[in-house]
Design a protein around this motif. Structure first.
Motif, short mmCIF file in Angstrom:
data_model
loop_
_atom_site.label_atom_id
_atom_site.label_comp_id
_atom_site.label_asym_id
_atom_site.label_seq_id
_atom_site.Cartn_x
_atom_site.Cartn_y
_atom_site.Cartn_z
N TYR A 60 -2.99 0.44 6.25
CA TYR A 60 -3.43 1.55 5.40
C TYR A 60 -2.28 2.52 5.22
O TYR A 60 -1.36 2.59 6.05
CB TYR A 60 -4.68 2.24 5.95
N ALA A 61 -2.30 3.21 4.10
CA ALA A 61 -1.21 4.13 3.76
C ALA A 61 -1.77 5.44 3.26
O ALA A 61 -2.80 5.48 2.59
CB ALA A 61 -0.32 3.50 2.69
N VAL A 62 -1.08 6.52 3.61
CA VAL A 62 -1.48 7.86 3.23
C VAL A 62 -0.35 8.47 2.40
O VAL A 62 0.81 8.45 2.82
CB VAL A 62 -1.74 8.74 4.47
N PRO A 63 -0.65 8.98 1.21
CA PRO A 63 0.42 9.57 0.38
C PRO A 63 0.96 10.86 0.98
O PRO A 63 0.22 11.63 1.59
CB PRO A 63 -0.28 9.83 -0.95
N PRO A 78 0.81 -1.22 0.00
CA PRO A 78 0.00 0.00 0.00
C PRO A 78 0.84 1.27 0.00
O PRO A 78 0.43 2.28 -0.57
CB PRO A 78 -0.84 -0.13 1.27
N GLY A 79 2.00 1.22 0.66
CA GLY A 79 2.85 2.41 0.67
C GLY A 79 3.29 2.79 -0.73
O GLY A 79 3.22 3.95 -1.12
N ALA A 84 -3.16 8.64 -3.72
CA ALA A 84 -4.43 8.44 -3.01
C ALA A 84 -4.22 7.44 -1.86
O ALA A 84 -3.35 6.57 -1.94
CB ALA A 84 -5.49 7.90 -3.96
N PRO A 85 -5.02 7.54 -0.79
CA PRO A 85 -4.91 6.58 0.31
C PRO A 85 -5.20 5.16 -0.16
O PRO A 85 -6.02 4.95 -1.05
CB PRO A 85 -5.97 7.07 1.31
N VAL A 86 -4.53 4.19 0.43
CA VAL A 86 -4.71 2.78 0.10
C VAL A 86 -4.83 1.99 1.40
O VAL A 86 -4.08 2.24 2.34
CB VAL A 86 -3.52 2.25 -0.73
N SER A 87 -5.77 1.06 1.45
CA SER A 87 -5.92 0.26 2.66
C SER A 87 -6.30 -1.18 2.32
O SER A 87 -6.81 -1.47 1.22
CB SER A 87 -6.99 0.85 3.58
#
Length: 259
Positions: A132-135, A93-94, A102-105
């Protein structure tokens, strides 16, 4: 806990997290002043994420100038945790959050439908069930991602997502600001070097003109031609002329370079 007591506890936790978030944003902003330590700054971000958010592990991945991610900070330096972030250089996800902006989870590794099988295996071994990952993004520029792992399955709560984005936004601004400062410092250094070089070249021109009895324009042509013919840098050659080095004696023919 249910009923009024449960509601009060929930409100108290929300208030504590909000206060902690405010303190963290202030701390991150304060850290940006002067010649701040980038690695320490990102470790601070990762550590505060674990303290304040719906996550038990947090790491920061930044994009190398040549387009490859690398792990730069983690709230936990244990080898099995670092592997979870390191693998995302290739998959996870990172990496996706960085590429897409965009966020990925993924709410449940046990569901078996994750597109990252190696990450799923490592996460299960380390005791994590969701991620979950936040750009780290500002306008159209993506510099990396913040990745968080949860021990319990499920999507992160929206308060955590908003708080993560707020901290990431401050951190991203800090990173880009540091880059601008660094580029400006490099430019200033390059300009100063150019100015210093010009002074040396002017001195060398004057010396050559005097020794050979030519005007400074001709002297400069001789210096430049001599440097090019021998694959030398003009500034280095000028420095040797100014210091009367024997290395450039043939530039003067029979006139020599010594007083």
């Amino acid at each position: 806990m249910t009923g009024a007591g449960g509601t009060r506890l929930h409100k108290w936790k929300d208030a504590m997290r909000e206060a902690g978030l405010i303190d963290t944003l202030v701390e991150l902003a304060d850290t940006l002043t002067g010649d701040f330590d980038l690695i320490d700054f990102l470790h601070l971000l990762a550590g505060r994420c674990v303290e304040l958010l719906d996550a038990e592990a947090a790491g920061v991945l930044l994009a190398h100038p040549h387009g490859r991610l690398q792990v730069v900070a983690s709230a936990d330096e244990a080898p099995e945790v670092m592997e979870l972030f390191q693998i995302q250089v290739e998959e996870g996800p990172g990496r996706e959050a960085w590429l897409t902006g965009a966020p990925v989870s993924h709410p449940d590794f046990a569901a078996g439908d994750t597109p990252w099988p190696r990450l799923r295996e490592m996460a299960a071994t380390a005791g994590y069930s969701a991620v979950y990952a936040v750009p780290m993004r500002l306008r159209d520029e993506n510099v990396g991602a913040l990745c968080l792992f949860k021990s319990a399955a499920g999507e992160p709560d929206q308060e955590s997502v908003r708080a993560a984005k707020a901290m990431v936004d401050v951190a991203t601004i800090g990173l880009l600001q540091a880059r601008v400062v660094q580029q400006r410092e490099i430019l200033v250094e390059q300009l100063q070097t150019a100015l210093n070089s010009r002074i040396v070249i002017e001195q060398a021109k004057g010396f050559v003109a005097e020794r050979l009895g030519v005007d400074v324009a001709v002297a400069f042509g001789l210096l430049r031609g001599y440097a090019r013919a021998r694959g030398r840098r003009l500034t280095e050659l000028a420095g040797e002329v100014v210091t009367r080095s024997a290395n450039v004696q043939d530039l003067f023919g029979g006139a020599g370079t010594t007083e």
